[in-house]
Design an enzyme around this catalytic site. Sequence first.
Site, PDB file in Angstrom:
ATOM      1  N   CYS A  26       0.879  -1.177   0.000  1.00  0.00           N
ATOM      2  CA  CYS A  26       0.000   0.000   0.000  1.00  0.00           C
ATOM      3  C   CYS A  26       0.918   1.229   0.000  1.00  0.00           C
ATOM      4  O   CYS A  26       1.810   1.318  -0.830  1.00  0.00           O
ATOM      5  CB  CYS A  26      -0.968  -0.043   1.175  1.00  0.00           C
ATOM      6  SG  CYS A  26      -0.214  -0.364   2.786  1.00  0.00           S
ATOM      7  N   ARG A  59      -3.801   3.565  15.942  1.00  0.00           N
ATOM      8  CA  ARG A  59      -5.039   3.205  15.254  1.00  0.00           C
ATOM      9  C   ARG A  59      -6.193   3.035  16.242  1.00  0.00           C
ATOM     10  O   ARG A  59      -7.329   3.431  15.964  1.00  0.00           O
ATOM     11  CB  ARG A  59      -4.844   1.914  14.449  1.00  0.00           C
ATOM     12  CG  ARG A  59      -3.752   2.004  13.379  1.00  0.00           C
ATOM     13  CD  ARG A  59      -4.065   3.062  12.330  1.00  0.00           C
ATOM     14  NE  ARG A  59      -3.065   3.093  11.272  1.00  0.00           N
ATOM     15  CZ  ARG A  59      -2.180   4.065  11.102  1.00  0.00           C
ATOM     16  NH1 ARG A  59      -2.156   5.101  11.946  1.00  0.00           N
ATOM     17  NH2 ARG A  59      -1.317   4.029  10.112  1.00  0.00           N
ATOM     18  N   GLY A  81       2.843   0.382   3.971  1.00  0.00           N
ATOM     19  CA  GLY A  81       2.982  -1.056   4.100  1.00  0.00           C
ATOM     20  C   GLY A  81       2.742  -1.578   5.491  1.00  0.00           C
ATOM     21  O   GLY A  81       3.216  -2.676   5.825  1.00  0.00           O
ATOM     22  N   TRP A  82       1.989  -0.846   6.315  1.00  0.00           N
ATOM     23  CA  TRP A  82       1.763  -1.344   7.667  1.00  0.00           C
ATOM     24  C   TRP A  82       0.286  -1.346   8.081  1.00  0.00           C
ATOM     25  O   TRP A  82      -0.033  -1.544   9.252  1.00  0.00           O
ATOM     26  CB  TRP A  82       2.605  -0.582   8.697  1.00  0.00           C
ATOM     27  CG  TRP A  82       2.488   0.915   8.696  1.00  0.00           C
ATOM     28  CD1 TRP A  82       1.386   1.676   8.442  1.00  0.00           C
ATOM     29  CD2 TRP A  82       3.539   1.841   9.004  1.00  0.00           C
ATOM     30  NE1 TRP A  82       1.667   3.010   8.579  1.00  0.00           N
ATOM     31  CE2 TRP A  82       2.997   3.143   8.918  1.00  0.00           C
ATOM     32  CE3 TRP A  82       4.882   1.701   9.361  1.00  0.00           C
ATOM     33  CZ2 TRP A  82       3.753   4.288   9.164  1.00  0.00           C
ATOM     34  CZ3 TRP A  82       5.627   2.847   9.605  1.00  0.00           C
ATOM     35  CH2 TRP A  82       5.079   4.115   9.504  1.00  0.00           C
ATOM     36  N   ASP A  83      -0.642  -1.148   7.148  1.00  0.00           N
ATOM     37  CA  ASP A  83      -2.075  -1.266   7.440  1.00  0.00           C
ATOM     38  C   ASP A  83      -2.756  -2.235   6.466  1.00  0.00           C
ATOM     39  O   ASP A  83      -3.076  -3.357   6.819  1.00  0.00           O
ATOM     40  CB  ASP A  83      -2.757   0.108   7.387  1.00  0.00           C
ATOM     41  CG  ASP A  83      -2.352   1.012   8.533  1.00  0.00           C
ATOM     42  OD1 ASP A  83      -2.476   0.582   9.686  1.00  0.00           O
ATOM     43  OD2 ASP A  83      -1.899   2.150   8.281  1.00  0.00           O
ATOM     44  N   ARG A  84      -2.962  -1.783   5.247  1.00  0.00           N
ATOM     45  CA  ARG A  84      -3.611  -2.639   4.246  1.00  0.00           C
ATOM     46  C   ARG A  84      -2.724  -3.824   3.853  1.00  0.00           C
ATOM     47  O   ARG A  84      -3.225  -4.926   3.609  1.00  0.00           O
ATOM     48  CB  ARG A  84      -3.950  -1.807   3.007  1.00  0.00           C
ATOM     49  CG  ARG A  84      -5.077  -0.820   3.204  1.00  0.00           C
ATOM     50  CD  ARG A  84      -5.173   0.199   2.082  1.00  0.00           C
ATOM     51  NE  ARG A  84      -4.135   1.220   2.177  1.00  0.00           N
ATOM     52  CZ  ARG A  84      -4.066   2.285   1.377  1.00  0.00           C
ATOM     53  NH1 ARG A  84      -4.973   2.438   0.414  1.00  0.00           N
ATOM     54  NH2 ARG A  84      -3.104   3.181   1.539  1.00  0.00           N
TER      55      ARG A  84
END
Length: 612
Positions: free
Chosen positions: A350, A402, A353-356
């Site tokens: 994404c 988050r 590179g640390w959520d989706r």
Amino acid sequence: MTPGAGGRGASRAGGSGGRDDGPEAAVSGTGMAAAAARGCPPAGSGDRALAELLLEFSRVQYRAKDGGGAAAAKVERIERRCLELFGRDYRYSVIPNVHGEVCAHYPRHIVLLERDAGASRDSYESTVQVGKLQDLINRSKMARCRGRFVCPVILYKGKHICRSATLAGWGELYGRTGYNYIFSGGSDDAWADAEDISEEDSALRNADSQLFDKVRGHDIKLLRYLSVRYICDLMVENKKVKFGLNVTSSEKVDKAQRYADFTLLSIPYPGCEFFKDYKDRDYTAEGLIFNWKQDYVDAPLSIPVSLTQSLNIDWSEYQSWDLVQQTQNYLKLLISIINSDDDSGLLVHCISGWDRTPLFISLLRLSLWADGLIHTSLEPSEILYLTVAYDWFLFGHMLVDRLSKGEEIFFFCFNFLKHITSEEFSALKSQRRKSLPPGFTLEEICMLKQKDRGSTTSLSSDFSLGMESSPGAAGSFTYEAVELMPAGAQAQAAWRKSCASSPQAVLWSRAQQSEDRLPSTGMVEVKSSSSSSSTHSDNFLRIGSSPLEVPRSRLVSASDRESRLEEVRSAFLASYSRTIGLKAVPASPSGAIGGLLEQFVRGVGLRGSSTL
């Protein structure tokens, strides 16, 4: 630069003998054996270990460069546990990143899976050499946002499934290049050695294209070394813009078309901010549709037709899909890609590179595990621990942030497992389809079997059906070979007509119609929104069956897959309720108690809490 500081050395696990004499030394046994050799106590396991992990995850933001501090011992236990779980099934090497010198927010021990631990030499095996990989990583990391380089995380049939951030844009690349020139003494984004830094500084003083040619050229070399062919970009933007400056880019808009030799897929997926709406809707993803008309959304869905023909999905409807259907269809696409006949790997990314990215990496890992294709010795609680710890925590997902914003993409991932339990998400399904006789689908053959109950004499004389049982799960329809010989097209049509009144036949008809509507050009590219949602993409007849024989995997029936994923989901919800809990949502007008997790907790006699 010394091996410790430069990350040149690599530890190996899964071998035999030897002692730990430094970065180049072989480590005896599996990851757990290596921990024991260092005098460390075994890490915890089961529900308690998962609860401790979730507590640490919800309280502390992991960064490899913050190796010291009060949380160091807890992080070390988590790392040891991950290495032990990897070592159960694989031989692997470790790329040291102890102080974040390779990447500040990647694991301190980056695992390179090489082959199944008990497999013979002629089985699937990675061709990657860890020393060469480290050198390419050190040279290529500046090409990607936040230095989050292309990193292999799953090994499937000898193919590397990788993750990364998107390409760095002009702003970040120039900013970090200048920063590294001034502060070249061990920054997490520094180059491997002084020679590289001076070369980058020289490129900076020249044209933009020379700098991009160099750093992206190294990135392309890394991708090719990992045999990555498919790049799946989850960004809803072509470039990420902040304060009018392009801070990130992507392969699909590289002006020099440096990535033209790769198969690029633009599959836009909502960012973590959208998952606040998921939380606010009482953690309900059904009916939740992203607003594709927002100004910053400019990346259309674009997929080569060759990758969509077997999926029975009308991709032109993607803007009308709710969050469930969108996630399901993207996962089907990824599974189809990694199950192709070639030896090519896959990259998913994404922006950072640390959520989706961990969402889909985690779903892929769990789905392949549920099919018995990877991590075959791990129990549900163990694969859950591994993917939470490695794919999310150690790769830098900012759960603390988050949760404070209500962007609960992490919770969504594991609760979503209930939507992928059926065989249509199984990698084994497409393997079976490759052996089908022409003119018939697997569902039709299963219906023949269901109607016939195993006897060929009760079928019309137009058909000869032979079944051969395989050692699958007891009580389910299993086979290794299906031989179906119709008298011709008229016989097939007559049989289908005889079943036309059945609901299953209607579903097949809809699926076939959706496939016929796919464009005939080489790329599916959709830019406009659709007024109606797709109602046929998930319509498949589901009949329990066990897979055909595959190398080094245990046979898993559709019912086994469902039960395995449900065990993972239940274990996650139970542990989550005891540690983190869900944020309260406003009561509905009817006064009903809101919250999916609360319903689960009532059912199992637990009591969720957001504090301890």
